[in-house]
Design an enzyme around this catalytic site. Structure first.
Site, PDB file in Angstrom:
ATOM      1  N   LYS A 111      -4.788   8.411  -6.066  1.00 21.59           N
ATOM      2  CA  LYS A 111      -3.931   7.979  -7.175  1.00 21.59           C
ATOM      3  C   LYS A 111      -4.766   7.564  -8.395  1.00 21.59           C
ATOM      4  O   LYS A 111      -4.296   7.621  -9.520  1.00 21.59           O
ATOM      5  CB  LYS A 111      -3.010   6.825  -6.741  1.00 21.59           C
ATOM      6  CG  LYS A 111      -1.930   7.285  -5.768  1.00 21.59           C
ATOM      7  CD  LYS A 111      -0.736   6.352  -5.715  1.00 21.59           C
ATOM      8  CE  LYS A 111       0.385   6.969  -4.905  1.00 21.59           C
ATOM      9  NZ  LYS A 111       1.597   6.188  -4.821  1.00 21.59           N
ATOM     10  N   LYS A 192       2.861  17.067  -1.189  1.00 24.53           N
ATOM     11  CA  LYS A 192       4.135  16.668  -0.585  1.00 24.53           C
ATOM     12  C   LYS A 192       5.208  16.525  -1.665  1.00 24.53           C
ATOM     13  O   LYS A 192       4.890  16.263  -2.824  1.00 24.53           O
ATOM     14  CB  LYS A 192       3.972  15.397   0.231  1.00 24.53           C
ATOM     15  CG  LYS A 192       3.883  14.139  -0.569  1.00 24.53           C
ATOM     16  CD  LYS A 192       4.065  12.924   0.341  1.00 24.53           C
ATOM     17  CE  LYS A 192       4.087  11.689  -0.535  1.00 24.53           C
ATOM     18  NZ  LYS A 192       4.557  10.511   0.095  1.00 24.53           N
ATOM     19  N   LYS A 195       9.078  11.853  -5.293  1.00 24.64           N
ATOM     20  CA  LYS A 195      10.099  11.503  -6.271  1.00 24.64           C
ATOM     21  C   LYS A 195       9.512  11.202  -7.653  1.00 24.64           C
ATOM     22  O   LYS A 195      10.209  11.275  -8.651  1.00 24.64           O
ATOM     23  CB  LYS A 195      10.927  10.314  -5.778  1.00 24.64           C
ATOM     24  CG  LYS A 195      10.148   9.033  -5.563  1.00 24.64           C
ATOM     25  CD  LYS A 195      11.089   7.910  -5.134  1.00 24.64           C
ATOM     26  CE  LYS A 195      10.736   7.337  -3.780  1.00 24.64           C
ATOM     27  NZ  LYS A 195       9.426   6.738  -3.664  1.00 24.64           N
TER      28      LYS A 195
HETATM   29  N1  AQP Z   1       7.714  14.737   1.200  1.00 23.44           N
HETATM   30  C1  AQP Z   1       7.962  13.898   2.171  1.00 23.44           C
HETATM   31  N2  AQP Z   1       8.156  14.350   3.434  1.00 23.44           N
HETATM   32  C2  AQP Z   1       8.408  13.490   4.443  1.00 23.44           C
HETATM   33  N3  AQP Z   1       8.478  12.153   4.283  1.00 23.44           N
HETATM   34  C3  AQP Z   1       8.289  11.655   3.039  1.00 23.44           C
HETATM   35  N4  AQP Z   1       8.290  10.393   2.547  1.00 23.44           N
HETATM   36  C4  AQP Z   1       8.060  10.445   1.218  1.00 23.44           C
HETATM   37  N5  AQP Z   1       7.892  11.704   0.821  1.00 23.44           N
HETATM   38  C5  AQP Z   1       8.025  12.491   1.926  1.00 23.44           C
HETATM   39  C6  AQP Z   1       8.531   9.208   3.350  1.00 23.44           C
HETATM   40  O1  AQP Z   1       9.413   8.358   2.647  1.00 23.44           O
HETATM   41  C7  AQP Z   1       9.080   7.003   2.909  1.00 23.44           C
HETATM   42  C8  AQP Z   1       9.029   6.213   1.645  1.00 23.44           C
HETATM   43  O2  AQP Z   1       8.100   6.648   0.765  1.00 23.44           O
HETATM   44  P1  AQP Z   1       7.788   5.771  -0.528  1.00 23.44           P
HETATM   45  O3  AQP Z   1       8.838   5.931  -1.516  1.00 23.44           O
HETATM   46  O4  AQP Z   1       7.541   4.346  -0.168  1.00 23.44           O
HETATM   47  O5  AQP Z   1       6.451   6.323  -1.031  1.00 23.44           O
HETATM   48  P2  AQP Z   1       5.862   7.723  -0.942  1.00 23.44           P
HETATM   49  O6  AQP Z   1       5.568   8.106   0.453  1.00 23.44           O
HETATM   50  O7  AQP Z   1       4.722   7.705  -1.920  1.00 23.44           O
HETATM   51  O8  AQP Z   1       7.061   8.643  -1.462  1.00 23.44           O
HETATM   52  P3  AQP Z   1       7.158   9.472  -2.767  1.00 23.44           P
HETATM   53  O9  AQP Z   1       8.531  10.077  -2.842  1.00 23.44           O
HETATM   54  O10 AQP Z   1       6.002  10.408  -2.858  1.00 23.44           O
HETATM   55  O11 AQP Z   1       7.054   8.349  -3.853  1.00 23.44           O
HETATM   56  P4  AQP Z   1       6.160   8.238  -5.125  1.00 23.44           P
HETATM   57  O12 AQP Z   1       6.326   9.588  -5.795  1.00 23.44           O
HETATM   58  O13 AQP Z   1       6.729   7.119  -5.905  1.00 23.44           O
HETATM   59  O14 AQP Z   1       4.756   7.977  -4.663  1.00 23.44           O
HETATM   60  C9  AQP Z   1       7.770   6.985   3.681  1.00 23.44           C
HETATM   61  O15 AQP Z   1       8.080   6.731   5.050  1.00 23.44           O
HETATM   62  C10 AQP Z   1       7.249   8.388   3.499  1.00 23.44           C
HETATM   63  O16 AQP Z   1       6.472   8.811   4.609  1.00 23.44           O
END
Ligand code: AQP
Length: 331
Positions: A111, A192, A195
């Site tokens: 990051k 991956k 969001k």
């Molecule tokens: N692409 C994905 N496939 C499977 N699981 C996913 N998770 C997130 N993206 C995927 C799971 O969602 C939970 C919460 O994630 P988070 O919002 O706390 O942070 P993250 O993993 O960093 O998710 P994002 O969507 O990628 O958020 P941003 O973009 O804000 O960093 C976790 O259990 C994660 O495994």
């Protein structure tokens, strides 16, 4: 009952990745475990958030938990910032951690890469995550494999605390849900689905309109072949779309391969879009009802009070062990 803790950041509108990788499992876990499902707003601010968007996204994540079937009678749903023990134990854990071990965290390195200035919050964020887990003496913490290193740090910090100040924290086990739970971006299957991606075509938002979903899937990157075949090494894009299909339809990967044998990608993508729409439409309808009813505030109040009951005792005990002079509890 074993205790489960997990959370999602209100850092954007939730995606199909969050649903398949997290929320869908939460709905199952609530039947057999004592569950605490947070909206981790204190984590979201490790990168700048616009205040109005943070407020809206926080309520939206809680409403999506409910719309997906998490039942506040079975699981505690709350905002992390509503339970002050998270920030408090987070600080105590920060003082236990070493710079070197935080510098080794690959998520931080990823990051921070290429940025001129990186927030200190992003650097110490794994200590807050450790606090989240240890506050509930959680047995299981369902997370994606990208979080495994943070869970290992949590185990180290728990051990360090127990050795230095006396046994207190349960050292949680790493629990990775089965394979296939990681959903990749629609325009680049090496990343991956996220969001906070700046490209909306890379993800399906849980609240995307059906026609937007159809368009995004029709534009999803595939390869120059025409065989619907699960092969993560050589056909990453198609394999990812097949995982989504399988998760939304309940069909196995082999059944999907057989169904589209010899047909190319066109009919497969068309049906995939309908499977996703059929999965999300009822959830979206429930979401709209829940937002209109105003029930989220009550659910969050109840959840925070249930969480507080567990967490405030743990933070008090940790402070006592560390030598803080505690205020007397009420008579
Ligand atoms: N692409 C994905 N496939 C499977 N699981 C996913 N998770 C997130 N993206 C995927 C799971 O969602 C939970 C919460 O994630 P988070 O919002 O706390 O942070 P993250 O993993 O960093 O998710 P994002 O969507 O990628 O958020 P941003 O973009 O804000 O960093 C976790 O259990 C994660 O495994």
């Amino acid at each position: 009952m074993k205790r489960v803790l997990s959370g999602i950041q209100p850092s954007g509108t939730l995606t199909l990745g969050n649903y398949i990788g997290a929320i869908k499992n939460f709905v199952e876990l609530q039947e057999t475990h004592q569950c605490f499902f947070m909206v981790v707003d204190l984590h979201a601010i490790t990168v700048p958030q616009e205040p109005a968007a943070l407020r809206e996204n926080s309520e939206a994540v809680a409403a999506l938990y409910l719309a997906a079937g998490i039942d506040p009678a079975k699981a505690s749903i709350f905002l992390q910032s509503h339970v002050p023990a998270h920030a408090e134990l987070g600080w105590l854990m920060t003082t236990l951690a070493y710079m070197g071990e935080l510098e080794r965290m690959t998520q931080f390195k990823d990051k921070a890469e290429g940025k001129d200035s990186v927030g200190a919050g992003l650097f110490v964020y794994p200590t807050l995550m450790a606090a989240d887990i240890l506050l509930y003496n959680a047995d299981l913490v369902p997370v994606g494999d990208d979080q495994k290193q943070h869970l290992e740090l949590t185990r180290d910090l728990a051990h360090r605390f127990n050795q230095r100040y006396g046994e207190m924290f349960r050292v949680p086990e790493v629990y990775l849900p089965e394979v296939g739970a990681r959903i990749m971006s629609l325009d680049d299957a090496s990343k991956k689905m996220s969001k906070s991606s700046p490209t909306p075509g890379s993800y399906i938002a849980l609240l995307d309109e059906p026609d937007v979903i159809r368009k995004k899937i029709s534009r999803a990157v595939t390869d120059s072949g025409r065989e619907v075949k699960y092969d993560e090494a050589n056909k990453r894009e198609v394999s990812n779309l097949m995982s989504i299909y399988s998760q939304c339809s309940g069909l196995s990967l082999q059944e999907i391969e057989a169904k589209y044998e010899g047909q190319g990608y066109g009919p497969f993508k068309k049906d995939l879009a309908e499977q996703v729409v059929a999965t999300l439409e009822p959830l979206q309808a429930r979401y709209r009802e829940i937002r209109a009813s105003g029930e989220v505030a009550d659910v969050l109040r109840k959840g925070a009070s249930e969480a507080e009951e567990v967490a405030s005792g743990i933070v008090r005990q940790a402070k006592e062990k560390m030598g803080f002079l505690l205020p007397k509890l009420g008579r």
